[in-house]
Design an enzyme around this catalytic site. Structure first.
Site, PDB file in Angstrom:
ATOM      1  N   GLU A   1       0.803  -1.227   0.000  1.00 26.11           N
ATOM      2  CA  GLU A   1       0.000   0.000   0.000  1.00 26.11           C
ATOM      3  C   GLU A   1       0.835   1.275   0.000  1.00 26.11           C
ATOM      4  O   GLU A   1       1.723   1.458   0.826  1.00 26.11           O
ATOM      5  CB  GLU A   1      -0.943   0.017   1.209  1.00 26.11           C
TER       6      GLU A   1
ATOM      7  N   LYS B   1      -8.685  -1.207   0.824  1.00 24.34           N
ATOM      8  CA  LYS B   1      -9.737  -1.708   1.704  1.00 24.34           C
ATOM      9  C   LYS B   1     -10.484  -2.784   0.939  1.00 24.34           C
ATOM     10  O   LYS B   1     -11.047  -2.531  -0.129  1.00 24.34           O
ATOM     11  CB  LYS B   1     -10.706  -0.596   2.138  1.00 24.34           C
TER      12      LYS B   1
END
Length: 445
Positions: free
Chosen positions: A247, A264
Protein backbone atom coordinates in the site's frame (compact mmCIF):
# COMPACT_ATOMS: atom_id res chain seq x y z
CA UNK A 1 26.47 20.40 -15.13
CA UNK A 2 25.69 17.57 -12.74
CA UNK A 3 28.61 16.24 -10.69
CA UNK A 4 26.87 12.97 -9.90
CA UNK A 5 28.95 9.86 -10.46
CA UNK A 6 27.12 6.99 -12.18
CA UNK A 7 28.10 3.47 -13.05
CA UNK A 8 26.08 0.66 -14.64
CA UNK A 9 25.98 -2.62 -12.73
CA UNK A 10 24.90 -6.10 -13.86
CA UNK A 11 21.13 -6.49 -13.64
CA UNK A 12 19.62 -9.07 -11.29
CA UNK A 13 15.88 -9.41 -10.88
CA UNK A 14 16.44 -10.80 -7.38
CA UNK A 15 18.08 -8.06 -5.31
CA UNK A 16 19.66 -10.56 -2.91
CA UNK A 17 22.85 -10.35 -4.97
CA UNK A 18 23.18 -6.62 -4.34
CA UNK A 19 22.43 -7.05 -0.64
CA UNK A 20 25.33 -9.49 -0.42
CA UNK A 21 27.72 -6.76 -1.59
CA UNK A 22 26.89 -4.53 1.38
CA UNK A 23 28.81 -6.65 3.86
CA UNK A 24 28.71 -5.19 7.36
CA UNK A 25 27.72 -1.69 6.25
CA UNK A 26 25.73 0.28 8.82
CA UNK A 27 22.07 1.26 8.48
CA UNK A 28 21.33 -0.97 5.48
CA UNK A 29 18.15 0.30 3.84
CA UNK A 30 16.25 -1.56 1.11
CA UNK A 31 13.17 -0.20 -0.66
CA UNK A 32 12.13 -3.36 -2.42
CA UNK A 33 9.70 -3.81 -5.33
CA UNK A 34 9.52 -7.51 -4.52
CA UNK A 35 10.76 -8.76 -7.87
CA UNK A 36 10.76 -11.41 -9.22
CA UNK A 37 7.90 -12.67 -7.02
CA UNK A 38 5.82 -9.48 -7.15
CA UNK A 39 4.07 -8.62 -10.39
CA UNK A 40 3.88 -4.92 -9.46
CA UNK A 41 6.46 -2.24 -8.78
CA UNK A 42 9.26 -0.99 -11.00
CA UNK A 43 12.23 0.14 -8.92
CA UNK A 44 14.23 -1.29 -6.04
CA UNK A 45 16.50 1.13 -4.16
CA UNK A 46 19.35 0.01 -1.89
CA UNK A 47 21.63 2.15 0.26
CA UNK A 48 23.54 2.21 3.56
CA UNK A 49 25.90 4.38 5.62
CA UNK A 50 23.88 7.64 5.68
CA UNK A 51 25.68 10.96 5.71
CA UNK A 52 23.43 12.19 8.50
CA UNK A 53 20.61 10.84 10.66
CA UNK A 54 17.81 13.12 11.87
CA UNK A 55 15.44 11.92 14.58
CA UNK A 56 12.19 13.69 15.28
CA UNK A 57 11.59 14.03 18.99
CA UNK A 58 8.88 16.62 19.65
CA UNK A 59 9.93 17.04 23.27
CA UNK A 60 13.25 18.42 22.02
CA UNK A 61 11.55 21.23 20.11
CA UNK A 62 8.45 22.12 22.09
CA UNK A 63 5.14 21.94 20.25
CA UNK A 64 4.41 19.53 17.40
CA UNK A 65 4.31 22.43 14.99
CA UNK A 66 7.77 23.48 16.15
CA UNK A 67 8.91 19.88 15.77
CA UNK A 68 7.61 19.72 12.21
CA UNK A 69 9.21 23.04 11.27
CA UNK A 70 12.54 21.88 12.75
CA UNK A 71 12.34 18.60 10.83
CA UNK A 72 11.59 20.39 7.56
CA UNK A 73 14.50 22.75 8.18
CA UNK A 74 16.99 20.04 9.12
CA UNK A 75 16.11 17.82 6.17
CA UNK A 76 16.22 20.74 3.73
CA UNK A 77 19.65 21.79 5.02
CA UNK A 78 21.01 18.25 4.84
CA UNK A 79 19.74 17.81 1.29
CA UNK A 80 20.62 21.30 0.09
CA UNK A 81 23.96 20.24 -1.43
CA UNK A 82 22.67 17.15 -3.24
CA UNK A 83 22.64 16.91 -7.03
CA UNK A 84 19.58 15.61 -8.87
CA UNK A 85 19.02 13.41 -11.91
CA UNK A 86 15.47 13.27 -13.27
CA UNK A 87 16.14 9.96 -15.04
CA UNK A 88 16.31 8.16 -11.67
CA UNK A 89 13.63 7.95 -8.98
CA UNK A 90 16.30 8.32 -6.29
CA UNK A 91 19.89 9.53 -6.65
CA UNK A 92 20.58 10.23 -3.01
CA UNK A 93 18.37 12.01 -0.54
CA UNK A 94 16.25 11.31 2.51
CA UNK A 95 14.84 7.93 3.51
CA UNK A 96 12.79 7.88 6.67
CA UNK A 97 10.07 6.35 8.74
CA UNK A 98 7.15 7.78 10.67
CA UNK A 99 5.91 5.48 13.42
CA UNK A 100 2.23 5.03 14.20
CA UNK A 101 3.19 6.19 17.70
CA UNK A 102 4.10 9.54 16.16
CA UNK A 103 0.59 9.80 14.75
CA UNK A 104 -0.83 9.00 18.19
CA UNK A 105 1.38 11.65 19.75
CA UNK A 106 0.16 14.26 17.25
CA UNK A 107 -3.54 13.43 17.31
CA UNK A 108 -4.00 12.06 20.83
CA UNK A 109 -1.08 13.39 22.86
CA UNK A 110 -0.17 9.79 23.71
CA UNK A 111 3.43 9.11 24.87
CA UNK A 112 5.61 6.72 22.82
CA UNK A 113 5.63 2.99 23.51
CA UNK A 114 9.36 2.27 23.02
CA UNK A 115 12.75 3.98 23.03
CA UNK A 116 12.76 4.05 19.23
CA UNK A 117 12.49 7.56 17.79
CA UNK A 118 8.97 8.47 16.77
CA UNK A 119 10.44 9.33 13.38
CA UNK A 120 13.85 8.87 11.81
CA UNK A 121 15.35 10.22 8.59
CA UNK A 122 18.67 9.21 7.06
CA UNK A 123 20.25 11.38 4.38
CA UNK A 124 22.02 9.02 1.98
CA UNK A 125 24.71 10.08 -0.47
CA UNK A 126 24.46 7.11 -2.80
CA UNK A 127 22.16 4.35 -4.00
CA UNK A 128 21.86 1.26 -6.13
CA UNK A 129 18.77 1.76 -8.29
CA UNK A 130 17.38 -1.36 -9.99
CA UNK A 131 14.94 -0.66 -12.84
CA UNK A 132 13.02 -3.86 -13.41
CA UNK A 133 11.19 -2.48 -16.48
CA UNK A 134 14.27 -1.51 -18.48
CA UNK A 135 16.32 -4.35 -16.93
CA UNK A 136 19.08 -1.97 -15.86
CA UNK A 137 20.92 -1.28 -12.62
CA UNK A 138 22.61 2.00 -11.75
CA UNK A 139 25.06 2.89 -8.99
CA UNK A 140 24.88 6.62 -8.31
CA UNK A 141 27.06 8.65 -5.90
CA UNK A 142 26.66 12.23 -4.80
CA UNK A 143 29.80 14.40 -5.19
CA UNK A 144 30.46 14.48 -1.43
CA UNK A 145 29.48 10.87 -0.73
CA UNK A 146 31.51 9.49 2.19
CA UNK A 147 30.27 5.89 2.13
CA UNK A 148 33.18 3.46 2.07
CA UNK A 149 31.13 0.62 0.59
CA UNK A 150 29.75 2.85 -2.18
CA UNK A 151 33.24 3.92 -3.27
CA UNK A 152 34.44 0.30 -3.27
CA UNK A 153 31.58 -0.73 -5.55
CA UNK A 154 32.18 2.25 -7.83
CA UNK A 155 35.78 1.05 -8.16
CA UNK A 156 34.51 -2.38 -9.20
CA UNK A 157 35.15 -4.15 -5.88
CA UNK A 158 32.15 -6.31 -5.04
CA UNK A 159 32.95 -8.37 -1.98
CA UNK A 160 30.59 -11.15 -1.02
CA UNK A 161 29.54 -10.74 2.58
CA UNK A 162 29.83 -13.50 5.15
CA UNK A 163 26.77 -15.76 5.34
CA UNK A 164 23.94 -14.34 7.44
CA UNK A 165 23.23 -16.03 10.75
CA UNK A 166 20.22 -18.31 10.19
CA UNK A 167 16.97 -17.00 11.65
CA UNK A 168 15.23 -19.25 14.18
CA UNK A 169 12.20 -18.77 16.39
CA UNK A 170 12.74 -19.82 20.00
CA UNK A 171 9.04 -20.46 20.51
CA UNK A 172 5.71 -20.06 18.75
CA UNK A 173 3.95 -16.75 18.25
CA UNK A 174 1.61 -15.42 20.91
CA UNK A 175 -0.79 -12.48 20.84
CA UNK A 176 -1.96 -10.06 23.50
CA UNK A 177 -5.25 -9.93 21.58
CA UNK A 178 -6.16 -13.62 21.31
CA UNK A 179 -9.31 -14.79 19.49
CA UNK A 180 -11.59 -14.40 22.51
CA UNK A 181 -10.15 -11.00 23.43
CA UNK A 182 -10.55 -9.98 19.78
CA UNK A 183 -14.21 -11.01 19.89
CA UNK A 184 -14.75 -8.80 22.93
CA UNK A 185 -12.98 -5.87 21.26
CA UNK A 186 -15.02 -6.44 18.08
CA UNK A 187 -18.25 -6.26 20.10
CA UNK A 188 -17.09 -2.99 21.66
CA UNK A 189 -16.36 -1.55 18.20
CA UNK A 190 -19.86 -2.52 17.10
CA UNK A 191 -21.34 -0.72 20.09
CA UNK A 192 -19.41 2.43 19.18
CA UNK A 193 -20.60 2.20 15.58
CA UNK A 194 -24.23 1.72 16.67
CA UNK A 195 -23.90 4.72 19.01
CA UNK A 196 -22.71 6.87 16.10
CA UNK A 197 -19.18 7.40 17.46
CA UNK A 198 -17.57 6.13 14.25
CA UNK A 199 -18.28 4.52 10.91
CA UNK A 200 -15.30 2.18 10.64
CA UNK A 201 -12.47 1.00 12.91
CA UNK A 202 -9.33 -0.79 11.76
CA UNK A 203 -8.67 -3.25 14.59
CA UNK A 204 -5.32 -5.09 14.61
CA UNK A 205 -3.88 -8.10 16.40
CA UNK A 206 -0.23 -8.39 17.44
CA UNK A 207 1.92 -11.53 17.17
CA UNK A 208 5.29 -11.88 18.91
CA UNK A 209 7.97 -14.50 19.52
CA UNK A 210 11.58 -14.70 20.67
CA UNK A 211 14.19 -15.35 17.99
CA UNK A 212 17.87 -15.80 17.29
CA UNK A 213 19.86 -15.07 14.15
CA UNK A 214 19.75 -12.33 11.53
CA UNK A 215 16.61 -10.24 10.89
CA UNK A 216 17.89 -9.72 7.33
CA UNK A 217 17.88 -13.50 6.91
CA UNK A 218 14.23 -13.48 8.05
CA UNK A 219 13.42 -10.72 5.57
CA UNK A 220 14.94 -12.61 2.66
CA UNK A 221 13.04 -15.74 3.71
CA UNK A 222 9.71 -13.88 3.81
CA UNK A 223 10.20 -12.32 0.37
CA UNK A 224 9.37 -15.68 -1.22
CA UNK A 225 5.80 -15.65 0.13
CA UNK A 226 5.07 -11.98 0.80
CA UNK A 227 6.65 -10.00 -2.04
CA UNK A 228 4.92 -6.64 -2.49
CA UNK A 229 5.72 -3.40 -4.36
CA UNK A 230 6.29 -1.33 -1.19
CA UNK A 231 8.42 -3.82 0.72
CA UNK A 232 11.24 -2.45 2.87
CA UNK A 233 14.04 -3.57 5.15
CA UNK A 234 15.87 -1.08 7.35
CA UNK A 235 18.46 -1.81 10.02
CA UNK A 236 18.76 1.21 12.26
CA UNK A 237 20.88 -0.34 15.00
CA UNK A 238 18.71 -1.14 18.02
CA UNK A 239 15.89 -2.47 15.83
CA UNK A 240 15.13 -3.66 12.31
CA UNK A 241 11.98 -3.12 10.25
CA UNK A 242 10.78 -5.88 7.90
CA UNK A 243 7.84 -4.67 5.81
CA UNK A 244 5.96 -6.34 2.96
CA UNK A 245 3.46 -3.61 2.26
CA UNK A 246 1.34 -3.45 -0.90
CA UNK A 247 0.00 0.00 0.00
CA UNK A 248 1.10 3.50 -0.97
CA UNK A 249 0.52 6.32 1.48
CA UNK A 250 1.52 9.28 -0.69
CA UNK A 251 3.63 10.00 -3.76
CA UNK A 252 4.71 13.36 -5.17
CA UNK A 253 6.00 13.60 -8.75
CA UNK A 254 8.18 16.23 -10.42
CA UNK A 255 5.06 18.30 -11.26
CA UNK A 256 4.05 18.39 -7.56
CA UNK A 257 1.11 16.06 -8.14
CA UNK A 258 0.03 14.08 -5.07
CA UNK A 259 -1.35 10.55 -5.17
CA UNK A 260 -2.63 8.23 -2.46
CA UNK A 261 -3.86 4.66 -2.98
CA UNK A 262 -5.86 3.28 -0.05
CA UNK A 263 -6.48 -0.48 0.22
CA UNK A 264 -9.74 -1.71 1.70
CA UNK A 265 -11.12 -5.13 0.86
CA UNK A 266 -9.23 -8.43 0.99
CA UNK A 267 -9.75 -11.96 -0.32
CA UNK A 268 -7.32 -14.91 -0.26
CA UNK A 269 -5.53 -16.23 -3.35
CA UNK A 270 -6.07 -19.85 -4.41
CA UNK A 271 -3.84 -22.22 -6.35
CA UNK A 272 -6.83 -23.41 -8.37
CA UNK A 273 -7.42 -20.80 -11.14
CA UNK A 274 -11.22 -21.12 -11.03
CA UNK A 275 -11.36 -20.74 -7.25
CA UNK A 276 -8.96 -17.80 -7.44
CA UNK A 277 -11.09 -16.04 -10.06
CA UNK A 278 -14.26 -16.68 -8.07
CA UNK A 279 -12.67 -15.18 -4.93
CA UNK A 280 -11.62 -12.08 -6.89
CA UNK A 281 -15.10 -11.61 -8.36
CA UNK A 282 -16.76 -12.08 -4.97
CA UNK A 283 -14.49 -9.38 -3.54
CA UNK A 284 -15.35 -6.96 -6.35
CA UNK A 285 -19.06 -7.50 -5.70
CA UNK A 286 -18.90 -7.42 -1.88
CA UNK A 287 -21.13 -4.60 -0.60
CA UNK A 288 -19.28 -4.56 2.73
CA UNK A 289 -15.80 -4.22 1.22
CA UNK A 290 -16.94 -1.65 -1.31
CA UNK A 291 -18.49 0.43 1.47
CA UNK A 292 -15.28 0.24 3.55
CA UNK A 293 -13.18 1.42 0.62
CA UNK A 294 -15.48 4.31 -0.29
CA UNK A 295 -15.54 5.54 3.34
CA UNK A 296 -11.75 5.73 3.39
CA UNK A 297 -11.61 7.40 -0.04
CA UNK A 298 -13.81 10.18 1.36
CA UNK A 299 -11.49 10.55 4.37
CA UNK A 300 -8.37 10.69 2.20
CA UNK A 301 -9.86 13.22 -0.19
CA UNK A 302 -10.20 15.45 2.86
CA UNK A 303 -6.60 14.68 3.97
CA UNK A 304 -5.20 15.53 0.52
CA UNK A 305 -7.27 18.70 0.49
CA UNK A 306 -5.12 20.02 3.36
CA UNK A 307 -2.13 20.12 0.98
CA UNK A 308 -3.74 20.72 -2.42
CA UNK A 309 -5.07 23.66 -4.39
CA UNK A 310 -8.86 23.95 -4.01
CA UNK A 311 -10.80 21.87 -6.52
CA UNK A 312 -7.80 19.80 -7.65
CA UNK A 313 -8.52 16.62 -5.63
CA UNK A 314 -10.23 13.88 -7.61
CA UNK A 315 -10.65 10.10 -7.56
CA UNK A 316 -8.87 8.59 -10.56
CA UNK A 317 -9.77 4.95 -9.85
CA UNK A 318 -12.36 3.56 -7.48
CA UNK A 319 -12.42 -0.06 -6.24
CA UNK A 320 -9.80 -1.39 -8.65
CA UNK A 321 -9.03 -5.09 -8.15
CA UNK A 322 -5.30 -5.72 -7.61
CA UNK A 323 -3.82 -9.16 -6.99
CA UNK A 324 -0.73 -9.94 -4.92
CA UNK A 325 1.08 -13.12 -3.93
CA UNK A 326 -1.26 -14.19 -1.13
CA UNK A 327 -4.34 -11.93 -1.42
CA UNK A 328 -6.57 -9.90 -3.72
CA UNK A 329 -7.28 -6.30 -2.72
CA UNK A 330 -9.62 -3.46 -3.68
CA UNK A 331 -7.51 -0.35 -4.30
CA UNK A 332 -8.61 3.21 -5.06
CA UNK A 333 -6.47 6.06 -6.39
CA UNK A 334 -6.93 9.70 -5.33
CA UNK A 335 -4.91 12.57 -6.86
CA UNK A 336 -4.42 16.28 -6.25
CA UNK A 337 -2.13 19.23 -7.04
CA UNK A 338 0.11 20.29 -4.14
CA UNK A 339 -0.02 23.96 -3.19
CA UNK A 340 3.10 26.06 -3.65
CA UNK A 341 3.30 26.85 0.07
CA UNK A 342 3.37 23.16 1.05
CA UNK A 343 6.54 21.05 1.11
CA UNK A 344 6.86 17.27 0.89
CA UNK A 345 7.33 16.68 4.63
CA UNK A 346 4.29 18.80 5.40
CA UNK A 347 2.21 16.91 2.81
CA UNK A 348 3.18 13.58 4.39
CA UNK A 349 2.24 14.78 7.86
CA UNK A 350 -1.06 16.20 6.62
CA UNK A 351 -2.29 12.72 5.69
CA UNK A 352 -0.55 10.73 8.44
CA UNK A 353 -1.40 8.20 9.67
CA UNK A 354 -3.17 6.74 6.65
CA UNK A 355 -6.93 6.60 6.97
CA UNK A 356 -7.09 3.02 5.71
CA UNK A 357 -5.40 1.79 8.90
CA UNK A 358 -7.32 3.96 11.37
CA UNK A 359 -10.93 4.19 10.29
CA UNK A 360 -13.34 7.11 10.15
CA UNK A 361 -13.51 9.68 11.52
CA UNK A 362 -9.76 9.47 12.01
CA UNK A 363 -9.25 11.01 15.44
CA UNK A 364 -12.12 9.12 17.09
CA UNK A 365 -11.03 5.91 15.38
CA UNK A 366 -7.52 6.34 16.80
CA UNK A 367 -8.96 6.90 20.29
CA UNK A 368 -10.92 3.64 20.05
CA UNK A 369 -7.89 1.76 18.72
CA UNK A 370 -5.84 3.07 21.67
CA UNK A 371 -8.55 1.85 24.06
CA UNK A 372 -9.00 -1.63 22.58
CA UNK A 373 -5.60 -2.78 21.28
CA UNK A 374 -3.44 -3.94 24.23
CA UNK A 375 -0.22 -3.91 22.16
CA UNK A 376 1.08 -0.61 20.81
CA UNK A 377 1.64 -0.51 17.06
CA UNK A 378 5.17 0.94 17.01
CA UNK A 379 6.29 1.09 13.37
CA UNK A 380 3.31 -0.96 12.17
CA UNK A 381 0.81 1.23 10.31
CA UNK A 382 3.40 4.00 10.13
CA UNK A 383 5.19 4.85 6.90
CA UNK A 384 8.52 4.41 5.13
CA UNK A 385 9.25 7.19 2.65
CA UNK A 386 11.95 8.64 0.45
CA UNK A 387 12.53 12.17 -0.79
CA UNK A 388 14.95 12.22 -3.70
CA UNK A 389 17.36 15.08 -4.34
CA UNK A 390 15.11 16.05 -7.26
CA UNK A 391 12.10 16.48 -4.97
CA UNK A 392 10.07 13.39 -5.88
CA UNK A 393 8.55 11.41 -3.03
CA UNK A 394 7.07 7.99 -2.50
CA UNK A 395 5.90 6.36 0.71
CA UNK A 396 4.23 3.24 2.03
CA UNK A 397 1.90 2.34 4.84
CA UNK A 398 3.80 -0.26 6.84
CA UNK A 399 1.22 -3.03 6.94
CA UNK A 400 2.31 -6.70 6.73
CA UNK A 401 5.28 -5.62 8.83
CA UNK A 402 7.52 -6.91 11.61
CA UNK A 403 9.89 -5.19 14.03
CA UNK A 404 12.89 -7.06 15.48
CA UNK A 405 14.09 -5.56 18.76
CA UNK A 406 15.78 -6.95 21.88
CA UNK A 407 15.50 -10.56 20.71
CA UNK A 408 11.76 -10.35 19.98
CA UNK A 409 10.07 -10.24 16.58
CA UNK A 410 6.68 -8.56 16.55
CA UNK A 411 4.17 -8.54 13.70
CA UNK A 412 0.64 -7.24 13.27
CA UNK A 413 -2.37 -7.67 11.02
CA UNK A 414 -5.80 -6.11 11.09
CA UNK A 415 -8.87 -5.18 9.13
CA UNK A 416 -11.64 -2.64 8.90
CA UNK A 417 -14.78 -3.23 10.95
CA UNK A 418 -18.08 -1.68 9.83
CA UNK A 419 -21.68 -2.14 10.97
CA UNK A 420 -22.30 -5.33 8.99
CA UNK A 421 -18.92 -6.98 9.69
CA UNK A 422 -18.86 -10.56 10.95
CA UNK A 423 -16.35 -11.42 13.68
CA UNK A 424 -15.48 -14.85 12.28
CA UNK A 425 -14.84 -13.35 8.84
CA UNK A 426 -12.64 -10.65 10.36
CA UNK A 427 -10.54 -13.22 12.25
CA UNK A 428 -10.23 -15.23 9.05
CA UNK A 429 -9.14 -12.13 7.09
CA UNK A 430 -6.39 -11.40 9.63
CA UNK A 431 -5.12 -14.95 9.22
CA UNK A 432 -5.20 -14.57 5.43
CA UNK A 433 -3.04 -11.47 5.70
CA UNK A 434 -0.37 -12.73 8.10
CA UNK A 435 -0.76 -16.51 8.41
CA UNK A 436 1.57 -17.39 5.52
CA UNK A 437 4.24 -15.05 6.91
CA UNK A 438 4.10 -16.56 10.40
CA UNK A 439 4.29 -20.05 8.92
CA UNK A 440 7.32 -19.11 6.83
CA UNK A 441 9.10 -17.72 9.89
CA UNK A 442 8.46 -21.01 11.67
CA UNK A 443 10.24 -22.95 8.90
CA UNK A 444 13.71 -24.17 9.81
CA UNK A 445 16.56 -23.03 7.56
Amino acid sequence: MSRLRRRSLPYHDDISTYIGWLGNASSICILDSGKPQSERGRYSIISAEPERVITLKPSSYGTFEESLLAAERDIALAMGRLESDDSLPFCGGAIGYLSYDYGEAIHLGRPPSSPLPLARVGVFGWAIVVDHHTVQTHLVLQPDCSSHIAHRMFAGLFDDSAPLAPFHLKGDFSSQLGPEQYRAAFAKVQSYIQAGDCYQINLARDFQASYSGSPLSAYLRLRSVAAAPFSAYWDFGPAQLLSFSPERLLSIDSERRLQTQPIKGTAPRHTDPKADQDAAQALKQSAKNRAENIMIVDLLRNDLGRSCTPGSVYTEKLLELQSFRTVHHLVSTVNGQMREDVGPIRALFNCFPGGSITGAPKRRAMEIIAELEPARRSLYCGSVFYISAGGTVDSSITIRSFVCQDGTIRGWAGGGIVADSNVDEELREIDEKIGALLSRLRDAE
